[in-house]
Write a protein that holds these residues in place. Structure first.
Motif, PDB file in Angstrom:
ATOM      1  N   ASP A   1       0.875  -1.179  -0.079  1.00 12.82           N
ATOM      2  CA  ASP A   1       0.134   0.103  -0.155  1.00 12.82           C
ATOM      3  C   ASP A   1       0.871   1.244   0.014  1.00 12.82           C
ATOM      4  N   ARG A   2       2.262   1.089   0.375  1.00 18.50           N
ATOM      5  CA  ARG A   2       3.072   2.201   0.360  1.00 18.50           C
ATOM      6  C   ARG A   2       4.252   2.032  -0.843  1.00 18.50           C
ATOM      7  N   LEU A   3       3.940   1.175  -1.892  1.00 20.69           N
ATOM      8  CA  LEU A   3       4.860   1.004  -2.711  1.00 20.69           C
ATOM      9  C   LEU A   3       5.994   0.420  -2.247  1.00 20.69           C
ATOM     10  N   ARG A  22       2.330  -3.680  -6.791  1.00 22.80           N
ATOM     11  CA  ARG A  22       2.457  -3.037  -8.205  1.00 22.80           C
ATOM     12  C   ARG A  22       3.719  -2.473  -8.233  1.00 22.80           C
ATOM     13  N   ALA A  53       9.553   2.445  -3.396  1.00 22.00           N
ATOM     14  CA  ALA A  53       9.280   3.923  -3.586  1.00 22.00           C
ATOM     15  C   ALA A  53      10.306   4.922  -2.798  1.00 22.00           C
ATOM     16  N   GLY A  54      11.589   3.934  -2.248  1.00 20.46           N
ATOM     17  CA  GLY A  54      12.382   4.696  -1.505  1.00 20.46           C
ATOM     18  C   GLY A  54      11.984   5.045  -0.075  1.00 20.46           C
ATOM     19  N   GLN A  55      12.741   5.973   0.456  1.00 21.45           N
ATOM     20  CA  GLN A  55      12.209   6.397   2.007  1.00 21.45           C
ATOM     21  C   GLN A  55      10.852   6.740   2.122  1.00 21.45           C
ATOM     22  N   ASP A  56      10.146   6.206   3.104  1.00 19.22           N
ATOM     23  CA  ASP A  56       8.615   6.155   3.326  1.00 19.22           C
ATOM     24  C   ASP A  56       8.606   7.503   3.815  1.00 19.22           C
ATOM     25  N   LEU A  57       8.049   8.603   2.878  1.00 21.10           N
ATOM     26  CA  LEU A  57       7.831  10.011   3.276  1.00 21.10           C
ATOM     27  C   LEU A  57       7.119  10.413   4.296  1.00 21.10           C
ATOM     28  N   LEU A  98      19.642  13.705   8.438  1.00 22.91           N
ATOM     29  CA  LEU A  98      19.570  12.797   7.109  1.00 22.91           C
ATOM     30  C   LEU A  98      20.755  11.901   7.056  1.00 22.91           C
ATOM     31  N   ARG A 108      20.981   9.299   9.489  1.00 26.30           N
ATOM     32  CA  ARG A 108      19.978   8.081   8.899  1.00 26.30           C
ATOM     33  C   ARG A 108      20.523   7.353   7.719  1.00 26.30           C
ATOM     34  N   TYR A 137      20.315   3.379   4.960  1.00 23.63           N
ATOM     35  CA  TYR A 137      20.715   3.079   3.491  1.00 23.63           C
ATOM     36  C   TYR A 137      22.252   2.660   3.139  1.00 23.63           C
ATOM     37  N   ALA A 174      15.589   5.780  -3.353  1.00 21.94           N
ATOM     38  CA  ALA A 174      16.668   4.733  -2.678  1.00 21.94           C
ATOM     39  C   ALA A 174      16.172   3.478  -3.390  1.00 21.94           C
ATOM     40  N   ILE A 226      13.013   5.818 -11.299  1.00 21.96           N
ATOM     41  CA  ILE A 226      12.995   7.096 -11.092  1.00 21.96           C
ATOM     42  C   ILE A 226      14.024   7.679 -10.097  1.00 21.96           C
ATOM     43  N   PHE A 259      15.010  11.992  -5.950  1.00 25.56           N
ATOM     44  CA  PHE A 259      15.339  12.672  -5.167  1.00 25.56           C
ATOM     45  C   PHE A 259      15.314  14.112  -5.141  1.00 25.56           C
ATOM     46  N   ASP A 284      21.011   9.252  -3.057  1.00 26.19           N
ATOM     47  CA  ASP A 284      21.834   8.416  -2.049  1.00 26.19           C
ATOM     48  C   ASP A 284      21.801   7.191  -2.445  1.00 26.19           C
TER      49      ASP A 284
HETATM   50  O1  T3D Z   1      14.813  10.348   5.048  1.00 25.25           O
HETATM   51  C1  T3D Z   1      15.882   9.656   4.910  1.00 25.25           C
HETATM   52  O2  T3D Z   1      16.253   8.912   5.298  1.00 25.25           O
HETATM   53  C2  T3D Z   1      16.724  10.197   3.341  1.00 25.25           C
HETATM   54  C3  T3D Z   1      16.930   9.201   2.480  1.00 25.25           C
HETATM   55  C4  T3D Z   1      16.133   9.326   1.237  1.00 25.25           C
HETATM   56  C5  T3D Z   1      15.954   8.310   0.259  1.00 25.25           C
HETATM   57  C6  T3D Z   1      14.803   8.487  -0.748  1.00 25.25           C
HETATM   58  O3  T3D Z   1      14.496   7.449  -1.073  1.00 25.25           O
HETATM   59  S1  T3D Z   1      14.241  10.068  -1.187  1.00 25.25           S
HETATM   60  C7  T3D Z   1      13.267   9.542  -2.331  1.00 25.25           C
HETATM   61  C8  T3D Z   1      11.792   9.421  -1.668  1.00 25.25           C
HETATM   62  N1  T3D Z   1      10.742   8.834  -2.728  1.00 25.25           N
HETATM   63  C9  T3D Z   1       9.829   9.510  -3.439  1.00 25.25           C
HETATM   64  O4  T3D Z   1      10.203  10.549  -3.516  1.00 25.25           O
HETATM   65  C10 T3D Z   1       9.083   8.794  -4.222  1.00 25.25           C
HETATM   66  C11 T3D Z   1       7.644   9.419  -3.642  1.00 25.25           C
HETATM   67  N2  T3D Z   1       6.640   8.574  -4.402  1.00 25.25           N
HETATM   68  C12 T3D Z   1       6.226   8.883  -5.621  1.00 25.25           C
HETATM   69  O5  T3D Z   1       6.760  10.026  -6.436  1.00 25.25           O
HETATM   70  C13 T3D Z   1       5.101   8.248  -6.467  1.00 25.25           C
HETATM   71  O6  T3D Z   1       4.302   7.423  -5.531  1.00 25.25           O
HETATM   72  C14 T3D Z   1       5.797   6.985  -7.635  1.00 25.25           C
HETATM   73  C15 T3D Z   1       6.068   7.650  -8.878  1.00 25.25           C
HETATM   74  C16 T3D Z   1       6.562   6.256  -6.842  1.00 25.25           C
HETATM   75  C17 T3D Z   1       4.586   6.192  -8.001  1.00 25.25           C
HETATM   76  O7  T3D Z   1       3.421   6.930  -8.353  1.00 25.25           O
HETATM   77  P1  T3D Z   1       1.893   6.479  -8.544  1.00 25.25           P
HETATM   78  O8  T3D Z   1       1.258   7.498  -9.284  1.00 25.25           O
HETATM   79  O9  T3D Z   1       2.183   5.235  -9.437  1.00 25.25           O
HETATM   80  O10 T3D Z   1       1.565   5.849  -7.301  1.00 25.25           O
HETATM   81  P2  T3D Z   1       1.075   6.832  -5.860  1.00 25.25           P
HETATM   82  O11 T3D Z   1      -0.349   7.112  -6.126  1.00 25.25           O
HETATM   83  O12 T3D Z   1       1.926   8.438  -5.856  1.00 25.25           O
HETATM   84  O13 T3D Z   1       1.519   6.121  -4.782  1.00 25.25           O
HETATM   85  C18 T3D Z   1       0.610   4.908  -4.269  1.00 25.25           C
HETATM   86  C19 T3D Z   1       0.611   5.218  -2.658  1.00 25.25           C
HETATM   87  O14 T3D Z   1       1.841   4.869  -2.232  1.00 25.25           O
HETATM   88  C20 T3D Z   1       0.112   6.403  -2.136  1.00 25.25           C
HETATM   89  O15 T3D Z   1      -0.626   6.179  -1.014  1.00 25.25           O
HETATM   90  P3  T3D Z   1      -2.216   6.502  -0.755  1.00 25.25           P
HETATM   91  O16 T3D Z   1      -2.421   7.828  -1.589  1.00 25.25           O
HETATM   92  O17 T3D Z   1      -2.916   5.546  -1.911  1.00 25.25           O
HETATM   93  O18 T3D Z   1      -2.575   6.130   0.492  1.00 25.25           O
HETATM   94  C21 T3D Z   1       1.350   7.067  -2.084  1.00 25.25           C
HETATM   95  O19 T3D Z   1       1.289   8.156  -1.053  1.00 25.25           O
HETATM   96  C22 T3D Z   1       2.105   5.901  -1.355  1.00 25.25           C
HETATM   97  N3  T3D Z   1       3.661   6.288  -1.576  1.00 25.25           N
HETATM   98  C23 T3D Z   1       4.243   6.188  -2.601  1.00 25.25           C
HETATM   99  N4  T3D Z   1       5.687   6.607  -2.371  1.00 25.25           N
HETATM  100  C24 T3D Z   1       5.824   6.683  -0.913  1.00 25.25           C
HETATM  101  C25 T3D Z   1       4.519   6.505  -0.558  1.00 25.25           C
HETATM  102  N5  T3D Z   1       4.354   6.794   0.740  1.00 25.25           N
HETATM  103  C26 T3D Z   1       5.266   6.836   1.370  1.00 25.25           C
HETATM  104  N6  T3D Z   1       6.462   7.293   1.061  1.00 25.25           N
HETATM  105  C27 T3D Z   1       6.819   7.050  -0.276  1.00 25.25           C
HETATM  106  N7  T3D Z   1       8.064   7.355  -0.762  1.00 25.25           N
END
Ligand code: T3D
Length: 263
Positions: free
Chosen positions: A23-25, A59, A63-67, A81, A84, A89, A114, A134, A137, A145
């Motif tokens: 549910d959080r990818l 699916r 999606a990397g770090q849980d935002l 960070l 962290r 990581y 990530a 993708i 960041f 990172d």
């Molecule tokens: O903090 C530290 O420790 C620093 C380290 C950082 C490392 C990193 O990884 S930074 C990068 C973090 N990741 C992102 O920025 C990606 C965020 N997600 C997206 O941009 C999009 O979700 C995707 C492009 C990956 C996919 O898009 P899509 O349209 O297929 O799916 P969606 O509708 O956006 O996501 C589905 C659900 O997953 C949705 O929840 P909901 O609305 O159905 O309740 C969405 O909020 C959730 N979700 C997706 N990515 C994340 C997430 N929830 C928490 N964290 C996420 N990264």
């Protein structure tokens, strides 16, 4: 060990680690990191495991770090960070590179931030045609990172990597193959079977030798030719004293398939 956020299964010399928060990818939380670390330790210590597959449930791949888990309070409490990354990581990526066994990323869907770089840190990436990569960041104001700034330019070149990091545009699985980012992409319905075949081949290969190949590949990124020739000599000495080398040569002479034991 019972896991909450991942699945970890072993069968036929292959361990499969499935990130399991669909549910959080399959985004990373502290708990996911803790459980992945434990599974990677298990995979390293269990001699019956000769290949590791990392994949995602649902699916998405990851999606990397849980935002949702990131809080401004982290900064207020003095935990930045950088800490962290050190705790989570960086340990994750180092563990994958240090694992003396082949690691496959079976990328079943979107791999972002990530999550994309976790895939790039593995030895062989196979992806479903619908998957994408993708470097997300910069979209949220962060630099790459999890080894992304190391792996990506080496795979796709400086020009592509810089644009992907700065723009954060998705790369389809087919384009990722075309530009050398990943090894192979297959139809979505074929991913599980193709991954199993690949993992089976690697799990029956000369494991110690594959571990040495992994170290050669990592060293080659920074080494001079002279240094790399010396390393090849040292590692060939090790491979040449393995039981699997004796078996490989014997099998060739006897015109039969080799039965490698990973020793
Ligand atoms: O903090 C530290 O420790 C620093 C380290 C950082 C490392 C990193 O990884 S930074 C990068 C973090 N990741 C992102 O920025 C990606 C965020 N997600 C997206 O941009 C999009 O979700 C995707 C492009 C990956 C996919 O898009 P899509 O349209 O297929 O799916 P969606 O509708 O956006 O996501 C589905 C659900 O997953 C949705 O929840 P909901 O609305 O159905 O309740 C969405 O909020 C959730 N979700 C997706 N990515 C994340 C997430 N929830 C928490 N964290 C996420 N990264």
């Amino acid at each position: 060990m019972a896991y909450e956020t991942i699945r970890f299964e072993r069968a036929d010399k292959v361990a499969t680690l499935t990130l399991n928060r669909p549910d959080r990818l399959n985004a990373f939380t502290a708990k996911v990191h803790e459980e992945v670390r434990a599974a990677l330790r298990d995979a390293a210590e269990d001699e019956s495991v000769r290949a590791l597959v990392i994949t995602g449930a649902g699916r998405g791949f990851c999606a990397g770090q849980d935002l949702q888990e990131v809080r401004p309070a982290d900064h207020d409490s003095g935990r930045d960070l950088g800490q962290r990354l050190d705790r989570n990581y960086n340990r994750l990526i180092r563990s994958i590179r240090a694992l003396a066994k082949p690691v496959i990323a079976s990328v079943n869907g979107v791999a972002a931030g990530a999550g994309a770089n976790l895939a790039l840190a593995t030895d062989i990436v196979i992806a479903a045609r619908s998957a994408s990569f993708i470097q997300a960041f910069s979209r949220i104001g962060l630099v790459p990172d999890s080894g992304g700034s190391y792996f990506l330019p080496r795979r796709v070149g400086q020009a592509r990597a810089t644009a992907l990091f700065m723009l954060g545009d998705p790369v389809s699985a087919e384009d990722a193959v075309a530009c050398g980012m990943i090894w192979k992409c297959v139809d979505d319905a074929a991913l599980a079977a193709e991954t199993a075949t690949l993992a089976g081949r690697l799990a029956n290969a000369p494991t110690k030798t594959l571990g040495l190949i992994k170290r050669l590949m990592d060293a080659s990124a920074a080494n001079t030719l002279d240094a790399q020739l010396d390393l090849e000599r040292d590692f060939q000495r090790l491979a040449g004293s393995s039981e699997d080398y004796r078996e490989g040569v014997a099998a060739f002479r006897e015109k039969r398939p080799p039965g490698f034991k990973g020793r």
